[in-house]
Scaffold this motif. Structure first.
Motif, mmCIF file in Angstrom:
data_model
loop_
_atom_site.group_PDB
_atom_site.id
_atom_site.type_symbol
_atom_site.label_atom_id
_atom_site.label_comp_id
_atom_site.label_asym_id
_atom_site.label_seq_id
_atom_site.Cartn_x
_atom_site.Cartn_y
_atom_site.Cartn_z
ATOM 1 N N THR A 1 -11.734 2.930 2.682
ATOM 2 C CA THR A 1 -12.211 2.114 3.810
ATOM 3 C C THR A 1 -12.251 2.935 5.102
ATOM 4 O O THR A 1 -13.108 2.716 5.952
ATOM 5 C CB THR A 1 -11.298 0.872 3.970
ATOM 6 N N ASP B 1 0.860 -1.187 0.000
ATOM 7 C CA ASP B 1 0.000 0.000 0.000
ATOM 8 C C ASP B 1 0.894 1.233 0.000
ATOM 9 O O ASP B 1 1.898 1.272 0.703
ATOM 10 C CB ASP B 1 -0.917 0.013 1.226
ATOM 11 N N GLU C 1 -18.110 0.771 -5.597
ATOM 12 C CA GLU C 1 -18.821 2.018 -5.304
ATOM 13 C C GLU C 1 -19.140 2.115 -3.806
ATOM 14 O O GLU C 1 -18.230 1.970 -3.004
ATOM 15 C CB GLU C 1 -20.096 2.114 -6.174
HETATM 16 C C1 LIG Z 1 -18.977 8.441 2.251
HETATM 17 C C2 LIG Z 1 -18.884 6.977 1.976
HETATM 18 C C3 LIG Z 1 -19.704 6.085 2.667
HETATM 19 C C4 LIG Z 1 -19.608 4.723 2.413
HETATM 20 N N1 LIG Z 1 -20.396 3.847 3.127
HETATM 21 C C5 LIG Z 1 -20.317 2.527 2.885
HETATM 22 C C6 LIG Z 1 -21.111 1.613 3.622
HETATM 23 O O1 LIG Z 1 -21.823 1.984 4.543
HETATM 24 N N2 LIG Z 1 -21.058 0.288 3.287
HETATM 25 C C7 LIG Z 1 -20.260 -0.154 2.265
HETATM 26 O O2 LIG Z 1 -20.290 -1.345 1.989
HETATM 27 N N3 LIG Z 1 -19.471 0.683 1.588
HETATM 28 C C8 LIG Z 1 -19.483 2.007 1.865
HETATM 29 N N4 LIG Z 1 -18.698 2.869 1.162
HETATM 30 C C9 LIG Z 1 -17.868 2.345 0.085
HETATM 31 C C10 LIG Z 1 -16.646 1.681 0.634
HETATM 32 O O3 LIG Z 1 -16.030 2.513 1.597
HETATM 33 C C11 LIG Z 1 -15.683 1.345 -0.517
HETATM 34 O O4 LIG Z 1 -16.351 0.638 -1.524
HETATM 35 C C12 LIG Z 1 -14.544 0.472 0.025
HETATM 36 O O5 LIG Z 1 -13.932 1.094 1.128
HETATM 37 C C13 LIG Z 1 -13.506 0.218 -1.027
HETATM 38 O O6 LIG Z 1 -12.479 -0.499 -0.371
HETATM 39 P P1 LIG Z 1 -11.168 -0.860 -1.133
HETATM 40 O O7 LIG Z 1 -10.373 -1.734 -0.233
HETATM 41 O O8 LIG Z 1 -11.517 -1.339 -2.492
HETATM 42 O O9 LIG Z 1 -10.452 0.566 -1.369
HETATM 43 P P2 LIG Z 1 -9.635 1.501 -0.366
HETATM 44 O O10 LIG Z 1 -10.077 1.376 1.027
HETATM 45 O O11 LIG Z 1 -9.643 2.861 -0.977
HETATM 46 O O12 LIG Z 1 -8.167 0.901 -0.442
HETATM 47 C C14 LIG Z 1 -7.352 1.090 -1.584
HETATM 48 C C15 LIG Z 1 -5.922 1.206 -1.129
HETATM 49 O O13 LIG Z 1 -5.085 1.227 -2.279
HETATM 50 C C16 LIG Z 1 -3.974 2.026 -1.993
HETATM 51 N N5 LIG Z 1 -3.346 2.483 -3.236
HETATM 52 C C17 LIG Z 1 -3.850 3.314 -4.171
HETATM 53 N N6 LIG Z 1 -2.952 3.500 -5.157
HETATM 54 C C18 LIG Z 1 -1.855 2.788 -4.838
HETATM 55 C C19 LIG Z 1 -0.581 2.592 -5.456
HETATM 56 N N7 LIG Z 1 -0.215 3.172 -6.612
HETATM 57 N N8 LIG Z 1 0.324 1.775 -4.842
HETATM 58 C C20 LIG Z 1 0.017 1.169 -3.665
HETATM 59 N N9 LIG Z 1 -1.186 1.327 -3.042
HETATM 60 C C21 LIG Z 1 -2.100 2.122 -3.620
HETATM 61 C C22 LIG Z 1 -4.563 3.188 -1.193
HETATM 62 O O14 LIG Z 1 -3.563 3.831 -0.408
HETATM 63 C C23 LIG Z 1 -5.637 2.495 -0.360
HETATM 64 O O15 LIG Z 1 -5.214 2.195 0.953
HETATM 65 C C24 LIG Z 1 -18.715 4.240 1.439
HETATM 66 C C25 LIG Z 1 -17.862 5.127 0.767
HETATM 67 C C26 LIG Z 1 -17.940 6.479 1.044
HETATM 68 C C27 LIG Z 1 -17.003 7.414 0.333
#
Ligand SMILES: Cc1cc2nc3c(=O)[nH]c(=O)nc-3n(C[C@H](O)[C@H](O)[C@H](O)COP(=O)(O)OP(=O)(O)OC[C@H]3O[C@@H](n4cnc5c(N)ncnc54)[C@H](O)[C@@H]3O)c2cc1C
Length: 408
Positions: free
Chosen positions: A59, A50, A362
């Motif tokens: 997240t 990360d 999303e």
């Molecule tokens: C306001 C809001 C409310 C929400 N409420 C809910 C809810 O109630 N229930 C629900 O199910 N979902 C909800 N969501 C959606 C949910 O938060 C996301 O779908 C989810 O967190 C995505 O998780 P992820 O692990 O895919 O991404 P992330 O948590 O964004 O993790 C991606 C990681 O990739 C890393 N990264 C990026 N680029 C690079 C790179 N070049 N090299 C190395 N690392 C990199 C980042 O640093 C980050 O830590 C909500 C979102 C928002 C904005």
């Protein structure tokens, strides 16, 4: 080796000696954490990289809703059901408190037109096994004593649940490490290498290179950029959302409560200039109440919009008048990883074998992460998945002829 401009890692943060992995997972959010956890359960050697601190992406700025209630019959609902089963198992299996609460949800309609839409939606869901019980306006306060007295109707969804996303990701990563995974924070991915056959061969980061046969792209809203490093196009856009957090107070709200308009904002077609606001209200174990939320396409602009904050507060107070007497503590924004056909991309890309997408969830990535981890694990280990993964294929036609939203 550090990339130009990156600071030298401290002794504590030095790159790990081992640089060969079965799988490199990019992103330590809940999706990456679930993938890593499932892959280590299957006995694979996993490295999670990360670019930031662990779990510092979307997240850390979402709510913790695990919703069945907002999904129409179809592929996403099947993924949500699988996830719900897995969340229930994880709550026991992890042997750590992830603030998992099967508290149920209540969706309310303020007027008769909304009520009809809600009834129709619930009837369709019941046909595919969702528990959805109508509660008339005059009985809603038996479920939620502080709801406004003049609501038209509500649907109670006892299957909806809640979790603390950062806590859950931290525990999953910790347990993956106990099974041999290597977690490398502050390692920005700068290149994805392929071998002579075009298959994934390595991941280069600002903290060293990792040879691998599989890469899982769990970079959330930044997954489009990671895909581009592999020469792939993923039409993903960040969809900003605001959340308001109240001061801690006595328990006022017992379920996840949201208004009927919320479902419409999820699937609304991309409107680059529009701000969608709906009301989602939930209390947390700490006593704070989270008020959501908004949806808009403004690139990665982190500024708080006072108008949007006001609109969210007004809608929440319409549902719960008692909130007028509760102070706001803070507001924050996060970026949902949005894809134009409203389904996540989970699976191997045909153009670059070994490159697996696990993104585009999303506003449902918290809820859907365990099922995503399970599908990724079954794909990489060659097992039959518990549900049909075809609708989530990253190469599906609806992601090729996309109507992209302009990034601000
Ligand atoms: C306001 C809001 C409310 C929400 N409420 C809910 C809810 O109630 N229930 C629900 O199910 N979902 C909800 N969501 C959606 C949910 O938060 C996301 O779908 C989810 O967190 C995505 O998780 P992820 O692990 O895919 O991404 P992330 O948590 O964004 O993790 C991606 C990681 O990739 C890393 N990264 C990026 N680029 C690079 C790179 N070049 N090299 C190395 N690392 C990199 C980042 O640093 C980050 O830590 C909500 C979102 C928002 C904005």
């Amino acid at each position: 080796m550090s990339a130009a401009g990156a600071s030298e890692p401290s002794a504590r943060n030095r790159p790990p000696a081992r640089t060969v992995s079965d799988v490199v997972v990019i992103g330590s959010g809940l999706v990456g954490a679930c993938c890593a956890y499932e892959l280590t359960l299957a006995g694979l050697n996993v490295t999670i990289v990360d670019r930031g601190h662990l779990t510092s992406g979307t997240t850390a700025s979402g709510e913790g809703n695990i919703l069945i209630s907002d999904k129409a019959p179809g592929a996403e609902l099947e993924l949500a059901k699988l996830s719900l089963t897995r969340w229930t198992e994880l709550a026991d299996e992890l042997e750590a408190d992830i603030e998992y609460e099967p508290k149920g949800g209540v969706v309310v309609a303020t007027g008769e037109a909304e009520a009809d839409g809600l009834r129709h939606f619930a009837a369709q869901q019941r046909e595919v096994g969702v528990t959805a019980v109508e509660v008339s306006g005059d009985r809603l306060r038996e479920l939620e004593p502080h709801l406004a007295p003049d609501l038209a109707t509500g649907i109670h969804y006892p299957q909806d649940a809640q979790v603390q996303p950062v806590l859950a990701a931290a525990v999953l990563l910790q347990q993956a490490r106990q099974r041999g995974a290597t977690v490398v924070p502050e390692a920005e991915v700068t290149a994805i290498g392929v071998d002579r056959t075009g298959r994934v061969a390595s991941v280069t980061t600002t903290r060293g290179s990792f040879a691998t046969r599989w890469v899982v792209n769990a970079a959330g809203p930044w997954s489009g950029e990671i895909s581009a490093l592999a020469g792939l196009h993923l039409p993903l856009a960040p969809r900003r959302g605001h959340i308001l957090v109240t001061e801690p107070c006595e328990p006022l709200i017992h379920h996840k409560v949201y208004d009927a308009g919320y479902v419409g904002t999820l699937t609304a077609d991309a409107q680059p200039d529009a701000v969608e606001v709906s009301s989602v209200v939930e209390s947390t174990r700490a006593g704070t109440i989270l008020l959501g939320s908004s949806r808009e396409f403004v690139g990665y602009d982190r500024r708080i919009d006072g108008e949007v904050v006001r609109a969210i507060a007004e809608r929440a107070t319409r549902l719960f008048p008692v909130l007028a007497g509760v102070r706001l503590m803070r507001a924050y924004v996060g970026f949902r990883p949005w894809l134009p056909d409203h389904l996540p991309a989970i699976g191997e890309t045909l153009a670059v074998p070994g490159f697996v997408q696990a993104s585009g969830h999303e506003g449902a990535g918290i809820g859907l992460s365990p099922a995503t981890g399970r599908l990724v694990r079954d794909l990489i280990t060659g097992h039959e998945p518990p549900i049909d993964p075809t609708p989530f294929r990253p190469d599906r036609p609806t992601l090729q002829n996309d109507a992209e939203v302009a990034h601000g």
